[in-house]
Write an enzyme that holds these catalytic residues in place. Structure first.
Site, short mmCIF file in Angstrom:
data_model
loop_
_atom_site.label_atom_id
_atom_site.label_comp_id
_atom_site.label_asym_id
_atom_site.label_seq_id
_atom_site.Cartn_x
_atom_site.Cartn_y
_atom_site.Cartn_z
N ASP A 1 0.84 -1.19 0.00
CA ASP A 1 0.00 0.00 0.00
C ASP A 1 0.88 1.24 0.00
OD1 ASP A 1 -2.27 -1.59 0.16
OD2 ASP A 1 -2.34 -1.51 2.35
N LYS A 2 0.32 2.34 -0.45
CA LYS A 2 1.06 3.59 -0.54
C LYS A 2 1.79 3.92 0.75
CE LYS A 2 0.32 8.58 -1.04
NZ LYS A 2 -0.68 9.66 -1.29
#
Length: 337
Positions: free
Chosen positions: A164-165
């Protein structure tokens, strides 16, 4: 032989719309393609996703329906048509915002290991892995395309799994199609070991090691979230995470998570279900605390057998500065053993 490599601490898919793209972009690119062994007997739209990965499947289906794809010199308008090895295709492509995102961009990437077949990267928090709405540039994929011109010939520039970011840590990236296929198979067969460190809310209660096995699917009430689901009533997939307590405090706990499957947001969902949402993970009930402004999750260990050389590799990377500071704030001793 096993090789253990540690890194230094770090310093502080919606589809494009065909009509809109036609109106906004008048240039047409004609590409000549050939069906390879990997696409033999596949649906036309699925084969095109591999042959022109910078376009979404939905967009390619629209091109097919618009008679913009020829197979052996004949226009084919059914996405379900089967293609065969050796067949020549011609496709007319119009640029979209999504396709324009697949461009090289120079960026500093922390490469932990590299050979001619693959590389291991320590991803910083805040770096998006793959272009998507709202993040069409400045992604890891853009950086890989700039770093290695051969990456343009690989689907997703060789990316075989994602973080995830706001999750930091280790990722393996393929540099050849054969190795990419091998790594994808190895991950599916659970032959790639991935472990994470996480800081979560609330003091840990109960056995120091727990196995979370809630199946995971899309949250029917919020399409941005995943959720634990009942597979007899909802779509989803089995998911398994082992969670081990490393340190405990009144405010929260420091845990090590071992993935046995790779579902989207798996650790975040399973920790929420255990009553310990990750610190600063607002999507799953976490709150900003201990100075953390992003979800407190770090992929600290990655281990696998090299798909070409057969060597065993184990990579580790310390937690980033923000997580280290959060641990000190809550008086939790750092331990990744």
């Amino acid at each position: 032989m096993q090789m253990i490599i540690s890194t230094d601490p770090q310093v502080d898919d919606p589809s494009a719309d065909l009509d809109d793209s036609v109106e906004a972009m008048v240039e047409v690119e004609q590409r000549h393609l050939r069906i390879g062994p990997g696409q033999h007997a596949a649906r036309l739209d699925r084969a095109l996703v591999e042959l022109v990965p910078e376009f979404s499947r939905s967009y390619l289906q629209q091109l097919i329906a618009a008679a913009a794809v020829q197979v052996k010199g004949v226009s084919v308008t059914k996405a379900s048509a089967r293609v065969h090895v050796g067949e020549e295709l011609v496709i007319e492509l119009r640029p979209t915002q999504q396709s324009q995102a697949f461009k090289p961009q120079a960026m500093a990437l922390e490469v932990v290991f590299e050979d001619e077949y693959l590389l291991v990267i320590n991803k910083p928090p805040g770096l998006v892995v793959h272009p998507a709405p709202g993040n069409w540039s400045g992604t890891l994929l853009n950086g890989l395309l700039d770093r290695d011109p051969q990456a343009q010939f690989l689907p997703r520039a060789g990316i075989v799994h994602r973080l995830d970011k706001d999750t930091s840590g280790l990722m393996v990236v393929a540099r050849t199609r054969t190795v990419m296929d091998s790594l994808v198979r190895m991950i599916a067969a659970r032959e790639v070991s991935r472990q994470y460190l996480a800081l979560a809310h609330r003091a840990w209660v109960g056995p120091p090691t727990q196995r979370a096995q809630w199946p995971i699917g899309r949250d029917p009430r919020n399409r941005l979230r995943m959720a634990a689901v009942d597979l007899t009533h909802q779509a989803g997939k089995a998911a398994c995470t082992d969670i081990e307590l490393l340190a405990n405090a009144a405010q929260g706990c420091w845990v090590r998570c071992t993935l046995h499957t790779g579902r989207t947001h798996q650790i975040r969902v399973h920790m929420m279900m255990l009553g310990h949402p990750l610190v600063a993970d607002a999507l799953y009930g976490g709150a900003v605390a201990a100075g953390m402004q992003r979800q407190a999750l770090h992929a600290f260990r990655l281990a696998f057998v090299h798909p070409v050389t057969g060597k065993e590799y184990e990579f580790r990377t310390p937690v980033p500065h923000d997580m280290g500071q959060a641990l000190q704030t809550w008086g939790l001793g750092y331990n990744d053993a």
